[in-house]
Structures are given as C-alpha cells and as structure tokens.
Design a protein around this motif. Sequence first.
Motif, PDB file in Angstrom:
ATOM      1  N   MET A   1       0.741  -1.212   0.569  1.00 35.70           N
ATOM      2  CA  MET A   1       0.150   0.705  -0.554  1.00 35.70           C
ATOM      3  C   MET A   1       1.047   1.396  -0.157  1.00 35.70           C
ATOM      4  O   MET A   1       0.601   2.338  -0.575  1.00 35.70           O
ATOM      5  CB  MET A   1      -1.007   0.601   0.844  1.00 35.70           C
ATOM      6  N   ALA A   4       2.649   1.917  -3.112  1.00 38.55           N
ATOM      7  CA  ALA A   4       0.443   2.259  -4.408  1.00 38.55           C
ATOM      8  C   ALA A   4       1.041   4.262  -4.041  1.00 38.55           C
ATOM      9  O   ALA A   4       1.181   4.432  -4.962  1.00 38.55           O
ATOM     10  CB  ALA A   4       0.176   1.588  -4.051  1.00 38.55           C
ATOM     11  N   CYS A  21      -2.849   5.023 -13.240  1.00 39.77           N
ATOM     12  CA  CYS A  21      -2.378   3.743 -12.897  1.00 39.77           C
ATOM     13  C   CYS A  21      -2.676   2.661 -12.972  1.00 39.77           C
ATOM     14  O   CYS A  21      -3.490   1.900 -13.914  1.00 39.77           O
ATOM     15  CB  CYS A  21      -3.951   4.586 -11.804  1.00 39.77           C
ATOM     16  N   LYS A  23      -3.633  -0.401 -11.628  1.00 37.26           N
ATOM     17  CA  LYS A  23      -4.833  -0.559 -10.586  1.00 37.26           C
ATOM     18  C   LYS A  23      -6.053  -0.399 -11.441  1.00 37.26           C
ATOM     19  O   LYS A  23      -6.495   1.150 -11.179  1.00 37.26           O
ATOM     20  CB  LYS A  23      -4.733  -1.065  -9.392  1.00 37.26           C
ATOM     21  N   GLU A  28      -5.195  -0.877  -3.184  1.00 36.67           N
ATOM     22  CA  GLU A  28      -4.442  -0.340  -4.170  1.00 36.67           C
ATOM     23  C   GLU A  28      -3.964   1.142  -4.830  1.00 36.67           C
ATOM     24  O   GLU A  28      -3.572   1.807  -4.791  1.00 36.67           O
ATOM     25  CB  GLU A  28      -2.876  -1.424  -4.917  1.00 36.67           C
ATOM     26  N   HIS A  29      -5.330   1.129  -5.484  1.00 35.39           N
ATOM     27  CA  HIS A  29      -6.024   1.924  -6.899  1.00 35.39           C
ATOM     28  C   HIS A  29      -5.485   3.410  -6.015  1.00 35.39           C
ATOM     29  O   HIS A  29      -5.508   4.160  -6.126  1.00 35.39           O
ATOM     30  CB  HIS A  29      -6.981   1.411  -7.170  1.00 35.39           C
ATOM     31  N   GLN A  31      -4.920   3.828  -2.745  1.00 37.72           N
ATOM     32  CA  GLN A  31      -3.909   4.508  -2.396  1.00 37.72           C
ATOM     33  C   GLN A  31      -2.828   5.695  -3.266  1.00 37.72           C
ATOM     34  O   GLN A  31      -2.282   6.354  -2.963  1.00 37.72           O
ATOM     35  CB  GLN A  31      -2.561   3.808  -1.758  1.00 37.72           C
ATOM     36  N   TRP A  32      -2.719   4.350  -4.414  1.00 40.14           N
ATOM     37  CA  TRP A  32      -1.808   5.722  -5.695  1.00 40.14           C
ATOM     38  C   TRP A  32      -2.276   6.860  -6.214  1.00 40.14           C
ATOM     39  O   TRP A  32      -1.944   7.872  -5.767  1.00 40.14           O
ATOM     40  CB  TRP A  32      -1.996   4.228  -6.987  1.00 40.14           C
TER      41      TRP A  32
END
Length: 63
Positions: A1, A4, A21, A23, A28-29, A31-32
């Motif tokens: 995490m 990301a 991105c 994801k 994870e998406h 957090q990115w």
Amino acid sequence: MERAFQRGYMAGVEGKSKEMCPKEEGPEHQQWINGWREGRSDHWDGYTGVSGIHRFNEVVIHH
C-alpha cells in the motif's frame, strides 16, 4: 500500500495523468490516487528539483 502511494505521488509530481494508475480498483488503486493527488498539489506548488527531493522525503516518512 505504501509503495502504491509513493508511485502515485511520483506520477503526480511528474505531471502524469491519473489514468496511468496500474490498478483499475481496490485499495491499491485508492492509495495510488491519494499519492497522485498529493503529488499533483506539490507539482503545482513548485516542489520540483532539489525542493522536490526534500518534499518527497517528508511524504515518504510521514505516510
């Protein structure tokens, strides 16, 4: 995490699109995207070059 977030932050600081991105969805998406938003804000505030390095270290350590 954490990784990301850091990668999203770097993409934002570099002025890249959030569409980069890797994801499509999930934590994870998110957090990115959170990192990207913070990176874009820092990019707009002029945190590039040497000042960007110092800011990146603050973000990485405190996140």
